[in-house]
Write a protein that holds these residues in place. Structure first.
Motif, mmCIF file in Angstrom:
data_model
loop_
_atom_site.group_PDB
_atom_site.id
_atom_site.type_symbol
_atom_site.label_atom_id
_atom_site.label_comp_id
_atom_site.label_asym_id
_atom_site.label_seq_id
_atom_site.Cartn_x
_atom_site.Cartn_y
_atom_site.Cartn_z
ATOM 1 N N PRO A 462 18.861 31.339 43.673
ATOM 2 C CA PRO A 462 18.254 30.207 42.964
ATOM 3 C C PRO A 462 19.250 29.521 42.038
ATOM 4 O O PRO A 462 20.198 30.130 41.537
ATOM 5 C CB PRO A 462 17.127 30.865 42.164
ATOM 6 C CG PRO A 462 17.575 32.268 41.960
ATOM 7 C CD PRO A 462 18.369 32.633 43.179
ATOM 8 N N LEU A 463 19.031 28.250 41.825
ATOM 9 C CA LEU A 463 19.847 27.445 40.922
ATOM 10 C C LEU A 463 18.903 26.564 40.114
ATOM 11 O O LEU A 463 18.106 25.811 40.680
ATOM 12 C CB LEU A 463 20.833 26.581 41.714
ATOM 13 C CG LEU A 463 21.710 25.621 40.898
ATOM 14 C CD1 LEU A 463 22.636 26.402 39.975
ATOM 15 C CD2 LEU A 463 22.523 24.723 41.819
ATOM 16 N N ASP A 464 18.980 26.669 38.787
ATOM 17 C CA ASP A 464 18.108 25.893 37.903
ATOM 18 C C ASP A 464 18.983 25.294 36.810
ATOM 19 O O ASP A 464 19.289 25.940 35.809
ATOM 20 C CB ASP A 464 17.021 26.792 37.299
ATOM 21 C CG ASP A 464 15.918 25.994 36.616
ATOM 22 O OD1 ASP A 464 16.035 24.746 36.582
ATOM 23 O OD2 ASP A 464 14.964 26.596 36.118
ATOM 24 N N GLU A 465 19.417 24.034 37.004
ATOM 25 C CA GLU A 465 20.337 23.378 36.091
ATOM 26 C C GLU A 465 19.617 22.389 35.178
ATOM 27 O O GLU A 465 18.713 21.679 35.603
ATOM 28 C CB GLU A 465 21.414 22.607 36.874
ATOM 29 C CG GLU A 465 22.351 23.477 37.671
ATOM 30 C CD GLU A 465 23.453 22.660 38.315
ATOM 31 O OE1 GLU A 465 24.610 22.824 37.929
ATOM 32 O OE2 GLU A 465 23.142 21.836 39.192
ATOM 33 N N ARG A 466 20.065 22.368 33.925
ATOM 34 C CA ARG A 466 19.603 21.383 32.936
ATOM 35 C C ARG A 466 18.082 21.281 32.894
ATOM 36 O O ARG A 466 17.516 20.184 32.866
ATOM 37 C CB ARG A 466 20.216 20.005 33.226
ATOM 38 C CG ARG A 466 21.736 20.011 33.270
ATOM 39 C CD ARG A 466 22.288 18.606 33.503
ATOM 40 N NE ARG A 466 23.722 18.632 33.669
ATOM 41 C CZ ARG A 466 24.332 18.732 34.832
ATOM 42 N NH1 ARG A 466 23.612 18.805 35.936
ATOM 43 N NH2 ARG A 466 25.643 18.729 34.909
ATOM 44 N N TRP A 467 17.404 22.420 32.872
ATOM 45 C CA TRP A 467 15.952 22.402 32.856
ATOM 46 C C TRP A 467 15.404 21.737 31.594
ATOM 47 O O TRP A 467 14.258 21.297 31.559
ATOM 48 C CB TRP A 467 15.425 23.833 32.957
ATOM 49 C CG TRP A 467 16.064 24.782 31.982
ATOM 50 C CD1 TRP A 467 17.132 25.584 32.204
ATOM 51 C CD2 TRP A 467 15.684 24.999 30.618
ATOM 52 N NE1 TRP A 467 17.462 26.296 31.086
ATOM 53 C CE2 TRP A 467 16.573 25.954 30.084
ATOM 54 C CE3 TRP A 467 14.682 24.487 29.802
ATOM 55 C CZ2 TRP A 467 16.501 26.401 28.777
ATOM 56 C CZ3 TRP A 467 14.592 24.929 28.492
ATOM 57 C CH2 TRP A 467 15.498 25.870 27.990
ATOM 58 N N TRP A 468 16.245 21.666 30.545
ATOM 59 C CA TRP A 468 15.789 21.071 29.288
ATOM 60 C C TRP A 468 15.829 19.534 29.305
ATOM 61 O O TRP A 468 15.326 18.891 28.387
ATOM 62 C CB TRP A 468 16.674 21.581 28.152
ATOM 63 C CG TRP A 468 18.116 21.203 28.336
ATOM 64 C CD1 TRP A 468 18.746 20.065 27.915
ATOM 65 C CD2 TRP A 468 19.120 21.960 29.028
ATOM 66 N NE1 TRP A 468 20.060 20.065 28.285
ATOM 67 C CE2 TRP A 468 20.315 21.223 28.981
ATOM 68 C CE3 TRP A 468 19.110 23.196 29.684
ATOM 69 C CZ2 TRP A 468 21.497 21.678 29.548
ATOM 70 C CZ3 TRP A 468 20.292 23.629 30.254
ATOM 71 C CH2 TRP A 468 21.455 22.884 30.190
ATOM 72 N N ALA A 473 17.524 17.314 35.364
ATOM 73 C CA ALA A 473 17.207 18.665 35.849
ATOM 74 C C ALA A 473 17.358 18.747 37.369
ATOM 75 O O ALA A 473 17.093 17.785 38.094
ATOM 76 C CB ALA A 473 15.785 19.037 35.441
ATOM 77 N N HIS A 474 17.810 19.903 37.836
ATOM 78 C CA HIS A 474 18.007 20.104 39.274
ATOM 79 C C HIS A 474 17.700 21.554 39.626
ATOM 80 O O HIS A 474 18.272 22.483 39.051
ATOM 81 C CB HIS A 474 19.459 19.772 39.653
ATOM 82 C CG HIS A 474 19.778 20.076 41.077
ATOM 83 N ND1 HIS A 474 20.768 20.961 41.441
ATOM 84 C CD2 HIS A 474 19.224 19.627 42.232
ATOM 85 C CE1 HIS A 474 20.819 21.043 42.766
ATOM 86 N NE2 HIS A 474 19.904 20.238 43.263
ATOM 87 N N ARG A 475 16.766 21.747 40.568
ATOM 88 C CA ARG A 475 16.423 23.083 41.053
ATOM 89 C C ARG A 475 16.716 23.156 42.547
ATOM 90 O O ARG A 475 16.466 22.204 43.287
ATOM 91 C CB ARG A 475 14.953 23.406 40.799
ATOM 92 C CG ARG A 475 14.558 23.449 39.336
ATOM 93 C CD ARG A 475 13.166 24.021 39.173
ATOM 94 N NE ARG A 475 13.142 25.437 39.554
ATOM 95 C CZ ARG A 475 12.020 26.154 39.624
ATOM 96 N NH1 ARG A 475 10.855 25.593 39.377
ATOM 97 N NH2 ARG A 475 12.067 27.430 39.965
ATOM 98 N N ALA A 476 17.255 24.278 42.962
ATOM 99 C CA ALA A 476 17.569 24.456 44.378
ATOM 100 C C ALA A 476 17.610 25.948 44.690
ATOM 101 O O ALA A 476 17.664 26.799 43.792
ATOM 102 C CB ALA A 476 18.904 23.794 44.725
ATOM 103 N N ALA A 477 17.575 26.244 45.972
ATOM 104 C CA ALA A 477 17.731 27.619 46.447
ATOM 105 C C ALA A 477 18.716 27.593 47.613
ATOM 106 O O ALA A 477 18.616 26.752 48.503
ATOM 107 C CB ALA A 477 16.392 28.194 46.892
ATOM 108 N N ARG A 478 19.680 28.500 47.587
ATOM 109 C CA ARG A 478 20.730 28.516 48.608
ATOM 110 C C ARG A 478 20.652 29.790 49.424
ATOM 111 O O ARG A 478 20.369 30.875 48.898
ATOM 112 C CB ARG A 478 22.102 28.378 47.933
ATOM 113 C CG ARG A 478 22.257 27.053 47.203
ATOM 114 C CD ARG A 478 23.459 27.023 46.305
ATOM 115 N NE ARG A 478 23.363 28.004 45.225
ATOM 116 C CZ ARG A 478 24.154 28.001 44.161
ATOM 117 N NH1 ARG A 478 25.080 27.074 44.037
ATOM 118 N NH2 ARG A 478 24.027 28.921 43.220
#
Length: 505
Positions: A462-468, A473-478
């Motif tokens: 999982p990748l959860d960037e700049r959730w604030w 914000a960017h969410r992804a799963a690799r």
């Protein structure tokens, strides 16, 4: 070898106060990453300590003035101190702003003995710079730095005894210090008493070097500092440069002046700083870098390209002041090719070809990849103009949690194709909010309908960037897949869609 180190206590605080016109006697602290990195004597008397959290320091001292660290101001402010010291002694080396060192033999011989030399230096800096300084002298550079904190002169051959009771934190290596403290080793003497073979086996080269220091051995010798020479060339223009042809003529003239200035001192440079001021008072700056050394023709080309960019594409207005500053100064002998062409004929040919393409189509016509930090594969490379100093990027050596570990995929697709990930029964696979697959991957369906069997898979990561920040914000799963035909690929799921992002060759 006997070494002498000069230390100006609380230098980050003093430099920040002097650059901002603040009173150095006020409670002031310099902060890095929300922690106090330095504080004034007044702040320490109220209970502020180095390492404190920002809010804790403010709670201890409500009148505390918190300032951000300013390395540029620290370095620039320390230059007058070095200049003053060079009036007394030669071969001064700057360790870092606030610290400098030199061989002790010369000053001690000239002023009578080591104690007299230390007193003379301290008094001279106090008079000329209105600054407190402390001097430490010992056998080696690092022990002298430790001695400077207390203003001590360590007798010859007594380094180990002097260092024995000092705190292990003086090593300045946080990971090593933390490990040693967990093992119950809190002083330099306790670390020095450990067997060298055990240090080599457990801590490697870093541990061995630190161990040698604690035993009083310091492999580093002070390198003399050469007083700076002003090599800049500049010109002011009563008639502002507003056309490329007049700017090109000005570029050739300044480039020739710079060549003559460097040649007179048998020097060359590997970086060129081009600075300009427009008629509106706007300051412009660009750094150009070369893989070897910049010749006069190289300088003229780069100045012309930069002025062309500013005048034609930058919308900056006419230029009234132009300055060229050489950096990366080397001996002019670096211009000479080796007997068998050791400088690399292929590299020289490639560089010449790239430069010609830039000359015809502009500097942006030739780009090369520069590694940078990032969590996504396409973030880890920054296209940079050939022979131009790279713009500040995200550092590669930061932790970057959730990023791909090495080795990285060889191919990152510029337009990742949309694919479908299926189970053995043909059901589409999704990823939950907790990063769990809805089924076991069995096939990848390409845009053309071809179904590729999956031999093995790993993830999802999982990748959860700049959730604030909702806007960024960017969410992804690799997911890493090994296909039945032997290929390995990376799939990324973002915005409810699977895409094939990269492949391992």
């Amino acid at each position: 070898m006997r070494a002498l180190v000069v230390w100006c206590p609380d230098w980050p605080v003093i430099a920040a106060c002097r650059s901002q016109g603040l009173d150095e006697t006020d409670p002031v602290a310099v902060v890095i990453a929300h922690r106090v990195s330095a504080c004034s004597a007044t702040a320490r008397r109220t209970g502020v300590e180095v390492g404190m959290r920002r809010r804790d320091a403010a709670a201890v001292c409500p009148d505390l003035r918190l300032l951000a660290a300013d390395p540029d101001a620290e370095a620039a402010g320390f230059e007058p101190v070095i200049a003053a010291l060079e009036e007394l002694v030669p071969a001064v080396q700057v360790l870092r702003p606030g610290w400098c060192g030199l061989p002790a033999k010369g000053p001690s011989g000239w002023y009578g003995d080591e104690e007299a030399a230390a007193e003379t230096i301290v008094e001279y800096i106090a008079q000329l710079c209105d600054l407190e300084a402390r001097v430490g002298i010992a056998d080696g550079f690092w022990p002298a730095s430790v001695a400077a904190v207390s203003g001590a002169i360590v007798p010859t051959g007594h380094n180990a005894q002097f260092l024995a009771d000092r705190n292990i934190g003086l090593l300045g290596l946080p990971p090593l210090v933390e490990l040693l403290r967990r093992l119950g080793i809190n002083t330099l003497g306790a670390f020095a008493a450990l067997p060298r073979d055990a240090i080599a086996e457990r801590l490697g080269t870093v541990g061995l070097r630190a161990h040698a220091r604690t035993r009083g051995h310091d492999e580093r010798l002070p390198a003399p500092r050469t007083p700076p020479v002003d090599l800049d060339v500049f010109a002011d223009y009563d008639e502002p440069l507003d056309r490329v042809d007049t700017a090109a003529f000005a570029a050739r003239t300044l480039a020739e002046q710079l060549r003559a200035t460097l040649a007179a001192r048998e020097l060359a440079c590997t970086r060129l700083v081009i600075e300009a001021i427009t008629a509106q008072g706007t300051g412009l700056r660009r750094v150009w870098r070369h893989r070897t050394v910049l010749r006069a023709s190289d300088v003229a080309d780069r100045v012309r390209w930069q002025l062309d960019g500013w005048l034609t594409h930058g919308g900056t207005g006419a230029i009234v002041h132009l300055r060229l500053s050489p950096e990366g100064i080397v001996d002019a002998s670096a211009l000479q090719d080796g007997l068998w062409g050791q400088m690399g004929d292929g590299l020289e040919l490639a560089d010449g070809s790239a430069t010609k393409v830039q000359d015809l189509f502009g500097p942006e016509a030739v780009l090369h990849p520069v590694p940078q930090g990032g969590r996504n594969l396409d973030d880890r490379i920054a296209p940079t103009v050939w022979n131009q100093e790279p713009l500040p990027t995200d550092p590669v050596n930061r932790p970057w949690p959730d990023s791909y570990p090495a080795p990285y995929p060889h191919t990152v697709y510029p337009a990742p194709p949309r694919v479908r990930l299926e189970t053995s029964t043909g059901e589409a696979i999704t990823v939950s909010g907790r990063g769990v697959l809805s089924g076991s991957p069995a096939h990848v369906v390409l845009p053309n309908g071809r179904r590729l069997p999956i031999q093995a898979w790993a993830g999802p990561h999982p990748l959860d960037e700049r959730w604030w920040d909702p806007a960024r914000a960017h969410r992804a799963a690799r997911l890493q897949l090994l296909l039945e035909d032997g290929r390995a690929v990376v799939l990324v799921r973002s915005e409810e869609v699977w895409r094939m992002e990269a492949g391992y060759d």
